[in-house]
Design an enzyme around this catalytic site. Structure first.
Site, mmCIF file in Angstrom:
data_model
loop_
_atom_site.group_PDB
_atom_site.id
_atom_site.type_symbol
_atom_site.label_atom_id
_atom_site.label_comp_id
_atom_site.label_asym_id
_atom_site.label_seq_id
_atom_site.Cartn_x
_atom_site.Cartn_y
_atom_site.Cartn_z
ATOM 1 N N ASN A 70 9.819 -6.895 8.917
ATOM 2 C CA ASN A 70 8.683 -6.092 8.772
ATOM 3 C C ASN A 70 7.779 -6.757 10.227
ATOM 4 O OD1 ASN A 70 9.236 -4.911 6.558
ATOM 5 N ND2 ASN A 70 8.237 -6.260 5.138
ATOM 6 N N ARG A 393 13.004 11.984 7.488
ATOM 7 C CA ARG A 393 14.067 10.750 7.625
ATOM 8 C C ARG A 393 15.164 11.254 6.900
ATOM 9 N NH1 ARG A 393 11.375 6.745 10.312
ATOM 10 N NH2 ARG A 393 9.242 6.352 9.750
ATOM 11 N N ARG A 423 8.707 7.928 13.351
ATOM 12 C CA ARG A 423 8.852 6.738 14.032
ATOM 13 C C ARG A 423 10.399 5.989 13.903
ATOM 14 N NH1 ARG A 423 3.926 3.429 13.159
ATOM 15 N NH2 ARG A 423 3.259 4.573 14.982
ATOM 16 N N HIS A 453 5.232 15.704 7.037
ATOM 17 C CA HIS A 453 5.564 14.386 6.127
ATOM 18 C C HIS A 453 5.804 14.956 5.105
ATOM 19 C CE1 HIS A 453 4.915 10.243 4.372
ATOM 20 N NE2 HIS A 453 5.807 10.087 5.413
ATOM 21 N N TYR A 486 14.289 2.542 -2.872
ATOM 22 C CA TYR A 486 12.894 3.034 -2.950
ATOM 23 C C TYR A 486 12.658 3.598 -4.296
ATOM 24 C CZ TYR A 486 11.895 2.390 2.085
ATOM 25 O OH TYR A 486 11.949 1.885 3.440
ATOM 26 N N ARG A 582 0.974 -0.955 -3.074
ATOM 27 C CA ARG A 582 1.690 -1.713 -2.595
ATOM 28 C C ARG A 582 1.640 -2.575 -1.410
ATOM 29 N NH1 ARG A 582 6.091 1.051 -0.445
ATOM 30 N NH2 ARG A 582 5.361 0.399 1.813
ATOM 31 N N HIS A 610 7.381 3.204 -3.739
ATOM 32 C CA HIS A 610 7.187 4.354 -2.708
ATOM 33 C C HIS A 610 6.506 5.372 -3.326
ATOM 34 C CE1 HIS A 610 8.190 7.046 0.466
ATOM 35 N NE2 HIS A 610 7.665 5.768 1.373
#
Length: 731
Positions: A70, A393, A423, A453, A486, A582, A610
């Site tokens: 991270n 993704r 990304r 997205h 997630y 979160r 998530h």
């Protein structure tokens, strides 16, 4: 090769509605937390899980690894952006009024503090793991047998892939890639006493830790092995000193809006990313001052952060040890996701199950296979006419991609919106786009300056009554790996209005046809922000009319100033607001005259929270059957509301509405064992128990109890514990 994107421009952004309230504290620093420092506080909570004695040892080591990875991403993206602003003389102020230079000063201090905590945590875990027979060893502690084995490995394998490079006027300074690990050696030639500096780059393809066949529970960092046996690489030289270092580079891709060919642009941009400016130079213990001066000069480190570690570099690599070991006694008890009973009751016919009633399932507690089966069934079903799918993704080995290809090969009309600006997944998405086009799928890349997205699948099926549209709306990606760790929601529906809205959204992305009217869902950057503000304003009206006024929300981030200001205004009007955020949160809760009616908590645990949910009381106390409940792909961030195509989907089916509100959202609010409460001063305090001393673990609850509408009639719904707001309290 995927086709080039046409140079159409996205529609102009609509005017932003709403103004910041001027009540309460007026200075930016009093009203908001800094986004970057808030993110570092989040990573500190992740790191704290590595110290959680209730977790198995290998899981604690994994949390330590995650905190390292991270931090690497934060430095290469967020810090890189601030450094770039300084270098270009841009004085963009943060939400709390800090300049880039001021932020970098505080970030450096916090990064060094986190680095110290990481090393002390690793030291503790090393000792505890050693008691269980697992050694992450300092090479100087090893016995003769282990050293002989490591020397043999170095000679037979490692030395063959290492390339010493002299550092002198005749040899240009070698390029060190992003996240590159390397060693510098100070040498003296025995023949003439000449001094020389050599660099050895650690190849990215070799294991981070060396394991010996006869000692599989022994792990030695590869850089330590290279340093110990480097004399074999340099015959005729005496090694006078050595040091290990690591380089992090700017990894953000600055998108050029005038790019005529999006695919070509990203192929070249990915290459440029690997050569971005140095953001961090991390030096190992005892690094030679002369060698450090050389690196500073050659790497042009005027604005870079230089840190010195008293222990291991590249903490993020520790996850390789967790993955390599088969020690169930030191890991979380295995958990197998459930397949929705509702679909099994319809003999696996997902369309029949959705036609009977809307379905919502929660990953990873319910299997992601149902999403894949939705597409597989569509591919094999002769009644299916077309499939449209967004892909942000999809992962390396994507069953979703395979299902779409199978559908195209079966003669279906298939459209895939592939987002190239995801990304760190740009290269993988380019690969999938090429594969999809070769299969005859219409591949679209969406807008030049916005990311797509939203997570949507849309299947049109020819039935007796005519065409029927089946939709899947998700809060997470179509990624088979992340769906196991997630927590996300998958909502399946055949609601005609939602189907019509989904079709308009795809037309918006693929053809730039801005929808004139949406029946149910809101889309950013067109009207999602406005819809949220309308809902918040309605709660303000309820409060002023003396009615119950409440807002619950679960998000990954809360950093958008106007959303925060609207929530402040609601708090001042008497709206009771409970947020589960979160990650980073710039909203300052519990401040008299500003946010005394707002609480914020963060949940960090076995699974990464998530899912994104909003609930509005609508004149009633939450949870209520009359509440307005929404799932969304968007966080409360400027990028989500202004620069991405996102969706806000109302849950109008009673069963789905109640299950998301009374189970998922309420369980998150009730959690104590994995929750941290955000204080008005910016600190986070671990909860452990509620105000009455009771404990509740949201992850354990959903692992043990069948949940949501995927439960079906085959399971006794009364066996699932009912969640309540204890004594009617809001907290």
């Amino acid at each position: 090769m995927p086709r080039s994107l046409m140079t159409h421009r996205a529609p102009a952004k609509p005017p932003v509605v709403g103004t910041a309230t001027e009540s309460g504290p007026s200075s930016a620093a009093e009203r908001y937390f800094n986004r970057e420092l808030s993110w570092l506080a989040f990573n500190e909570r992740v790191l704290a899980e590595a110290c959680n004695r209730e977790y198995p040892l290998l899981e604690r080591l994994r949390f330590l690894s995650i905190s390292g990875s991270n931090l690497d991403e934060f430095l290469t993206i967020r810090v890189a952006g601030l450094v770039g602003q300084m270098q270009r003389g841009i004085d963009n102020r943060s939400i709390d009024g800090k300049s880039p230079a001021q932020q970098l000063t505080e970030i450096r201090r916090k990064v060094e503090e986190l680095g110290d905590i990481q090393q002390s945590t690793l030291d503790e875990l090393r000792g505890l793991l050693a008691e269980q027979g697992i050694r992450i060893a300092d090479i100087d502690e090893l016995g003769k047998d282990a050293l002989r084995g490591l020397r043999r490995y170095f000679v037979d394998e490692l030395s063959r892939v290492l390339t010493p490079q002299a550092i002198d006027p005749a040899h240009p300074f070698p390029f060190i890639s992003n996240l590159g690990l390397a060693l510098l050696f100070k040498l003296r030639r025995k023949a003439d006493n000449a001094s020389l500096i050599e660099m050895v780059l650690v190849p990215s393809g070799i294991p981070r830790f060396v394991r010996l066949p006869d000692q599989p529970d022994l792990f030695v960092p590869v850089e330590a092995v290279i340093a110990r046996f480097a004399y074999i690489l340099f015959p005729g030289f005496t090694i006078r000193g050595s040091g290990v270092f690591r380089v992090l580079r700017d990894s953000d891709i600055e998108f050029e809006e005038e790019a005529e060919d999006l695919v070509r642009f990203f192929r070249s941009a990915i290459q440029r990313r690997r050569r971005g400016r140095v953001i961090l130079l991390e030096l190992g213990e005892g690094f030679d001052p002369d060698a450090e001066a050389l690196l500073r000069e050659e790497l042009a480190l005027s604005e870079a952060l230089v840190t010195r570690s008293a222990g291991m570099l590249a903490i993020g690599g520790l996850g390789a040890i967790v993955d390599a070991l088969d020690r169930p006694d030191l890991s979380f008890e295995p958990f197998t996701p459930r397949y929705p009973e509702r679909i099994l009751e319809h003999d696996g016919d997902v369309f029949a199950a959705i036609r009977a009633k809307d379905i919502v399932i929660q990953h990873p507690y319910e299997s992601f296979e149902v999403v894949v089966d939705f597409l597989r069934r569509a591919a094999a079903d002769p009644a299916v006419v077309s499939i449209k799918q967004t892909l942000y993704r999809a992962g390396n080995q994507s069953p979703v991609i395979n299902a779409l290809i199978a559908a195209a090969e079966a003669g279906k009309s298939v459209t895939a919106v592939v987002e190239l600006k995801a990304r760190f997944d740009e290269e993988q998405n380019l690969h999938w786009a090429a594969q999809l086009e070769r299969a005859g799928i219409q591949v679209i890349y969406g807008f030049i300056d916005w990311k797509t997205h939203a997570k949507i699948s849309m299947v049109v099926r020819r039935e007796e009554e005519g065409f029927r549209t089946y939709c899947h709306f998700g809060t997470g990606n179509y990624h088979p790996v992340t769906t196991r760790i997630y927590t996300d929601l998958s909502y399946f529906t055949a609601d005609p209005a939602l189907g019509r809205d989904a079709a308009k959204l795809f037309n918006f992305v693929t053809g730039y046809v801005e929808p004139s009217r949406m029946e149910a869902i809101a889309i950013s950057p067109l009207n999602l922000r406005e819809r949220l503000f309308e809902l918040i304003d309605r709660e303000i009206e309820h409060a002023r009319e003396g009615k119950p006024a409440m807002i619950w929300a679960k998000l990954n981030a809360m950093t958008e100033r106007q959303v925060i200001d609207r929530l402040y205004e609601a708090s001042q009007a008497g709206v009771v607001i409970d947020l589960v955020v979160r990650g980073n949160c710039c909203l300052r809760p519990g401040v008299p005259g500003l946010s005394e009616n707002i609480t914020v908590k963060s949940i960090i645990g076995r699974f990464l929270e998530h899912s994104r949910i909003w609930a509005f009381g609508n004149g009633h106390r939450l949870p209520s059957a009359r509440a307005k409940v929404f799932i969304t792909s968007a966080d409360a961030m400027s990028r989500n509301l202004d620069r991405r195509v996102e969706v806000l989907v109302p849950l109008r089916n009673k069963t789905v509405h109640d299950q998301v509100l009374r189970q998922v959202l309420l369980a998150n609010l009730l959690d104590t064992e994995q929750s941290w409460r955000l204080q008005a001063d910016g600190s986070y305090v671990r909860m452990a128990t509620d105000d009455e001393g009771r404990r509740f673990n949201v992850h354990t609850y959903f692992m043990k109890n069948p949940s949501l509408s995927g439960r079906g009639t085959a399971l006794d719904s009364e066996s699932v514990p009912t969640l309540t707001l204890r004594g009617g309290k809001r907290r």
